[in-house]
Design an enzyme around this catalytic site. Structure first.
Site, short mmCIF file in Angstrom:
data_model
loop_
_atom_site.label_atom_id
_atom_site.label_comp_id
_atom_site.label_asym_id
_atom_site.label_seq_id
_atom_site.Cartn_x
_atom_site.Cartn_y
_atom_site.Cartn_z
N SER A 161 14.92 15.21 1.29
CA SER A 161 15.90 14.13 1.57
C SER A 161 15.52 12.65 2.01
O SER A 161 14.52 13.04 3.04
CB SER A 161 17.09 14.65 2.45
OG SER A 161 18.09 13.70 2.69
N ARG A 215 0.82 -1.22 -0.06
CA ARG A 215 0.03 -0.06 0.02
C ARG A 215 0.83 1.27 0.00
O ARG A 215 0.54 2.35 -0.60
CB ARG A 215 -1.19 0.01 1.43
CG ARG A 215 -2.09 -1.12 1.30
CD ARG A 215 -2.87 -1.23 0.12
NE ARG A 215 -3.64 -2.31 0.17
CZ ARG A 215 -3.63 -3.65 -0.30
NH1 ARG A 215 -2.39 -4.01 -0.72
NH2 ARG A 215 -4.56 -4.52 -0.15
N GLU A 271 1.88 1.76 -3.47
CA GLU A 271 0.95 2.27 -4.32
C GLU A 271 0.98 3.74 -4.21
O GLU A 271 0.47 4.59 -4.95
CB GLU A 271 -0.31 1.50 -3.76
CG GLU A 271 -1.30 1.68 -4.76
CD GLU A 271 -2.69 0.71 -4.29
OE1 GLU A 271 -2.56 -0.33 -4.66
OE2 GLU A 271 -3.43 1.37 -3.90
#
Lengths: 149, 149, 149, 149, 149, 149, 149, 149, 149, 149
Positions: C116, C90, C93
């Site tokens: 960063s 997830r 995604e």
């Protein structure tokens, strides 16, 4: 209303350069920047500050809109995870062979961290040598230390 | 008859180094070579000439057979086409972003050819800087011109 | 002379934690660091400063040598380019769906640069909600501006 | 009968934004939504409710048909399993380095389950800091517990 | 102190099942759960609530420690992006052929969202048929609507 | 002589559906087939028998040639080995997590064989549920036994 | 101002060759180079010195601009990591089967180094044989020794 | 009953060769075959006729069973689709750069067909050259014409 | 209690065959099955009916437990998406070159459907030929028609 | 001067075939070749001898230039390493499942070598069967023995 893309501007620069018989070194000098940065910005791998974008546009007689496009943050894309062109592949090979060595020596000299590829610069030069001239590449990047929190 | 492998010798070197509290810079100095080359040969990415292999073996008090193994031509293997360690990935990223630029400038300065990754050397150093110290990497490789026949 | 590896130390930590019925939150508190950083250092994804390595070793009653191993710069490796575990997928995604959005908003707020992942920290918390409690992830990384030279 | 595609509408939005000198923050405010969601919907990564689609269309003076297209369920596609743009890659790297840590802490705080990427929201902000300003990303997703049956 | 891993427990379950001549259906019934969930938890693809873990351990006469291992949140891993076993490949093929159709019909019936694979259950049954018996797979997952914010 | 392709016909169907405000359920009913099969045939993932092809063409007022194209055997292609759209990815995840379980239970109920993805059908429905409605997917495929010869 | 690309020039050469009924051997002879080098330069895999570029352009009656394009350093790209055409695949297979052997024998005859693919030439010839004629490929590349520093 | 594998025999050959200070050229001469074929058979990339297998076994004083193993048809496996060792990569690069050229010239000299990689032989030699010695690789394979039926 | 795996049984069969100097044809005849099926079942690519498993176990004097293992439904796995062994690669190449042709002719002769790889058998034979003997492979699979519902 | 490509000719053949209501079997008979070879040559997977190219061009009333194009040696390309169309995938699956078996039986019947995919032919036929008609595929390729030198 037609939109000018990054690719359009790169193509215009290459054509203007070829037709005027210019070099990257010459173009870079004209805008007061290094050849490495100038070429990479022209290829869409770096954004130009406005004064440099305008200097480049004027130097190559590109349309005014090009200066705006050159200032935008490009999305940096390369499509070959392993590059095939021999000149670029050799650089990839150097990373494969010497990457762990560079990491070990950075850790020995600085501690746990990396060399930045963002706060970074590079020079390329030709070094004369009786056994055959050599390409010299100098990279300099800010050391960034890992954070503990 | 038991065989000593490259991996065995690399492990012995790392253990001896850790136990004796040595640095790569110190080991390199002891055998009269650069730290980059010394580390890469210790990792099995370069073969050692016999005098250097014996110097290293003596310096670290490794078994005699190790000197023979260090002289063999290693098969250079890396298993990650795209490296995940951030310190090494940044180098890969530099090749992705600046590879075409390096190629263009080599062609401008030398003609159609490449920088050799075989007749090649590299230095890594720390450059003090008030805004944060910088990692400096200097690569030098012989220019090789494409052949026409 | 036997060598203790990162993997050995990670396994020891997990066993000690399970046997003593500890939590990551508790371990983190004991060594005065955040749970995110503590877990990632225990997994070999971050190096520990010496005082924290010794605090952890003492807290979990690990052998002394473990404190040395925990201070070494680990090579960060993940073997799945696309993670399969649903909880981690997830997150992948979210990078796929919202990555270009995060990039666009960083550029709008800061200019051409990145967040960063080295000078970086993260917190994870549970937020109560009548429609179902929510996971909150807060990331903070230093803005790094691209260099022009 | 000509059909307007998602890509057409995204291009129209980008052009209108550039020509009117707008910001994502400004556009988002005009339609009463967050900048993250507004940008992602404009890019075709989220569907818009009808009132928001019409507000956006009116605000940018797009053709009426665009409002219909913005309401359709898009197929979310990204073509680089490992993103190359450095700004997006750093997010990918964070998932690689800290993914197992996030998973472990979710399990510790909630039990066996995940953070939803569907019932999800995100904010991005700039945090001033004397050592260099920081990017802050806050994600919030509903905890979903695995089912046993 | 030796640690029992997920893989150890899976192997113990398979051996006990084979030696006692049990079926998944029978084991599932014995612990009061469905065969699909029982098998997947035994394979390390789902965590067991403590009462079920103990029931399974007792039913198969496994060591007590196994019950603890079965309750841990497993990291779900599959190593073949495209499965080769024909029985599993056919399921992959169904996702390739009918995935866009399932998506379109979910959108038509519910709006913009997905079927959860977390709040999810499945049954497999044999349906007699004069032209050849059929495998019936019934999946049920909670509809999750995309969030707008 | 101009040729009409599968892609042309799919585009015509989508346009006609949008302009007439139709649903897949409605179109399916009009031609006397299921919504799943109707959508997949419209997308070029199944060939239509001639009467159904003509019924669809008539219902949507498509040109006569479209009925011929819809009867041809399409080459089924999907270009993402791992789908990125979240709605389709969840199905892929189910195959990864539960694939071995489905295989084990088919073997337990039938013997050594598979569920056909050719002699196959599927239904999708909405199931009301006070905790949130659920998507129900029912698949049925002929059991095929491995041959021994 | 229209730009002529490498691809344009390759297409012009192929068309001119076909229409004039020429062979690669004949074209190579006309410009005083080998057939292998001539074909690869025509395909955009090698740059031509100016006299050869002009000779080729004159021989095939191509526009003058083509001679300029043929002199540029091409970016060598192949898109199939594993080639599918059987004639090219067999060469790939030879590298897979005999690559380690070639490496071992180079090391035995020369020391630690490689055969250059840059300072390189190749001839292809037909060798009559009563059991069936044979293809003969002769490659010659400069031996490059690894550097120690 | 213990089984000797191909890998065992390869390891025995390498050890015997190193201990006796032999060369591939010498071993090949001793069994009356070429060095290329001898090395590849020793590596498990070719099967040996019984007389050669026995000659090799005798020459290196290997156990009798090794001669049987050397006669079996090996399954030829290489695990890197793109080889990383620089010496082998250059061969891969030659196939990428010159593969289409070799194909075109085979077609010009022979017709539609390929060079066999099965009815195939190869020699490697050192060619003295004042500018640096060169590696010469000669391949010869039977021309195979495509069948029409 | 030790468990015998599929891999164990395959290894036992290969050893017994080699030691007894048997052929696959002979083994197949002894158990009354075809050589293709017998070999593939021995390799763990097919499950054996109990009478055949017992016949094989008896014929090769394997332990009794082996007969049980041979009856289990194996998970069919191959790890090279593109096989490297030349003998197997040629089959892969045939699928690449002639796959679309086989599909087109199946559609012409049967309608929209496929040849089953489950209800499937194969024979391999040697056909004498004055120009060189030929390998004959005969495959037969049940035609399966796509379902419309 | 416009060039006709392989793709153009393939498209012309498909259109002519559809418009004239022809079958591959009929076209093949008209030019006196087999359906398999005729289809594959029409798809650009085989080159046609001149008489067959002219016969096909005449039979389908294609322009004269098409006959020239059909005689050229095509570059055989397939873009899916693992084919997705179910009809072609089943063939790929057969190679995965039975490839090692075919290899073993070729070695048993012939010795160390392969079945040629170049000196190769194939027939496809329909075999009536009361339990459902079967697809029969017969392949025949010349046995090629590995060379020893």
């Amino acid at each position: 209303m037609t939109d000018m893309t990054r690719e359009d501007v790169t193509a215009m620069i290459l054509t203007a350069k070829r037709q005027a018989g210019l070099t990257w070194e010459g173009i870079a000098e004209a805008i007061g920047m290094s050849p490495v940065w100038t070429h990479s910005a022209a290829m869409g791998m770096n954004a130009m500050p406005s004064d440099k974008a305008e200097a480049l546009t004027a130097h190559l007689a590109l349309p005014q809109e090009a200066a705006l496009v050159l200032q935008e943050s490009p999305t940096k894309v390369w499509t070959q995870a392993v590059p095939t062109d021999p000149c670029i592949y050799r650089l990839y090979e150097i990373v494969g062979v010497y990457g762990p060595t560079i990491k070990a020596l950075i850790h020995e000299k600085f501690g746990d961290g990396i060399m930045s590829a963002i706060d970074f610069d590079m020079q390329i030069s030709r070094v004369e040598n009786p056994k055959g001239d050599r390409v010299k590449i100098e990279m300099s990047g800010k050391y960034l230390s890992y954070n503990a929190w």
